[in-house]
Design an enzyme around this catalytic site. Structure first.
Site, short mmCIF file in Angstrom:
data_model
loop_
_atom_site.label_atom_id
_atom_site.label_comp_id
_atom_site.label_asym_id
_atom_site.label_seq_id
_atom_site.Cartn_x
_atom_site.Cartn_y
_atom_site.Cartn_z
N TYR A 53 -0.66 -14.04 -9.46
CA TYR A 53 -0.44 -15.40 -8.96
C TYR A 53 -0.74 -16.49 -9.97
CZ TYR A 53 0.47 -13.46 -4.43
OH TYR A 53 1.04 -12.76 -3.40
N ASP A 75 -0.88 1.96 -1.16
CA ASP A 75 0.23 2.50 -0.36
C ASP A 75 -0.30 3.40 0.76
OD1 ASP A 75 -0.57 3.90 -2.59
OD2 ASP A 75 1.38 4.79 -3.01
#
Ligand code: NAD
Length: 343
Positions: free
Chosen positions: A124, A204
């Site tokens: 970010y 995941d």
């Protein structure tokens, strides 16, 4: 003793939600004094910016703000006001609890998660560039200091709120240096908190497990990007955006806000669900050390939603924003919600 709080009503449905929320929190009777300031798309013409310096100064002085959603104008050249606010005040921790509520349609009724997302670095930082015409690169930045700081925040939160476990979430099997450093920092910080269980999950695998058995998790600590994604997943597990509260917390200031945006289609229609902003106010009360009032307000929200009579259309009801807030404020005052306080 009272608390002076900066109030940013925001854009779209923000002003209606701010009105509803302040009324409910005032029924909690802890002497809140609001300093109302304006930011967002609505003030660009007047101030030349969606984030006037006076807004930041007000939050710096009061150290606590309650904020409605802000519209990020598309194509105007202004970056997200929310991101700018987090940077200006170094609000390094994004906190998003996700807890089931009776009466909110969701797959599970017993989810109780707290997502702690690192808010300042990772992908970010916006450092990306083209490599020729046909390739692009983004830079992922992870530092030891920011990783240890967010891990300490997660463990301190767990201790302060009686939580049992912190899980660090990563992809260090592939990103051995960046996520490896994040994970190593979490492990090191965990050693200082022997009373809190620590474990780790690859992101995941965590996503699959959250969908299948969210009850197995408690507090999750994540770098910025995974935190962004997983906190929305968690919000979805307990009923979605209308009921998801959030907070951005730094060493010197904290801004409490619903996760959802300005919902332009409902602006001015008295139709938006006030729950997310009211529960953001509950987080704020806890931050201010007003745990008893926070419990009472939260119990009243849960009571009104479980009853299902005075709720907005997204929760299957027929009343408006203000009528739902009135029902919650009434429930606080009449204390008829008190028995559910610990549920
Ligand atoms: P949004 O959250 O405003 O709305 C998405 C959908 O979720 C809505 O159409 C609605 O169906 C539902 N929803 C969300 N909150 C609800 C509520 N309280 N009651 C009932 N239904 C609700 O997202 P968006 O449409 O992508 O964004 C609109 C604007 O908000 C954009 O300008 C965006 O930049 C901004 N935004 C601001 C923030 C913030 O201030 N923190 C966060 C997200 C988006």
């Amino acid at each position: 003793m009272g608390h002076r709080v900066t109030l940013i009503p925001g854009d779209g449905v923000g002003p209606e939600l701010a009105e509803a929320t302040t009324r409910v929190l005032e029924a909690g009777d802890v002497g809140l004094e609001w300093e109302r300031v304006e930011a967002g798309a609505a003030v660009i013409d007047r101030y030349g910016t969606p984030l006037p310096e006076s807004v930041i100064e007000s939050i710096r002085a009061n150290r606590v703000a309650l904020k409605g959603p802000l519209t990020t104008p598309i194509g105007s050249g202004f970056r997200s006001v929310n991101v700018a606010l987090r940077r200006a005040l170094d609000l390094y921790a994004n906190l998003r609890p996700a807890r089931s509520m009776v009466g909110v349609p969701a797959k599970w009724l017993d989810v109780d998660l707290v997502i702690v997302r690192e808010n300042t670095e990772d992908l970010y930082t916006g450092i990306e560039h083209m490599v020729g015409n046909d390739a692009a690169e983004a830079t992922k930045i992870i530092t030891r200091s920011a990783s240890e700081r967010i891990a300490r925040f997660a463990f301190d939160y767990a201790v302060a709120h009686g939580r049992r476990k912190v899980t660090a979430v990563h992809k260090a099997n592939i990103l051995k240096l960046t996520d490896g450093l994040f994970l190593e920092s979490c492990r090191r910080v965990a050693e200082g908190y022997p009373g809190i269980e620590f474990d780790e999950r690859i992101v995941d695998n965590l996503c699959m497990q959250l969908v299948q058995k969210p009850q197995a998790y408690d507090v999750l600590v994540l770098p910025n990007l995974y935190g962004d994604i997983v906190s929305d997943l968690a919000a979805g597990l307990v009923g979605g955006l209308g009921v998801a509260p959030g907070a951005n917390i730094g060493a010197d200031a904290a801004v409490f806000e619903p996760v959802h945006g300005s919902v332009p289609k409902y602006a001015g229609l008295d139709r938006a669900d006030p729950t997310a902003m009211i529960l953001s106010g509950v987080l704020m009360l806890r931050h201010l050390g007003e745990a008893e009032a926070a419990d009472r307000v939260e119990a009243a929200v849960r009571h009104v939603i479980a009853e299902g009579r005075a709720v907005t259309p997204d929760l299957g009801g027929t009343v408006g924003t203000q009528a739902m807030a009135d029902a919650i404020a009434e429930a606080i005052v009449s204390r008829d919600a008190a028995p559910v306080a610990a549920s």
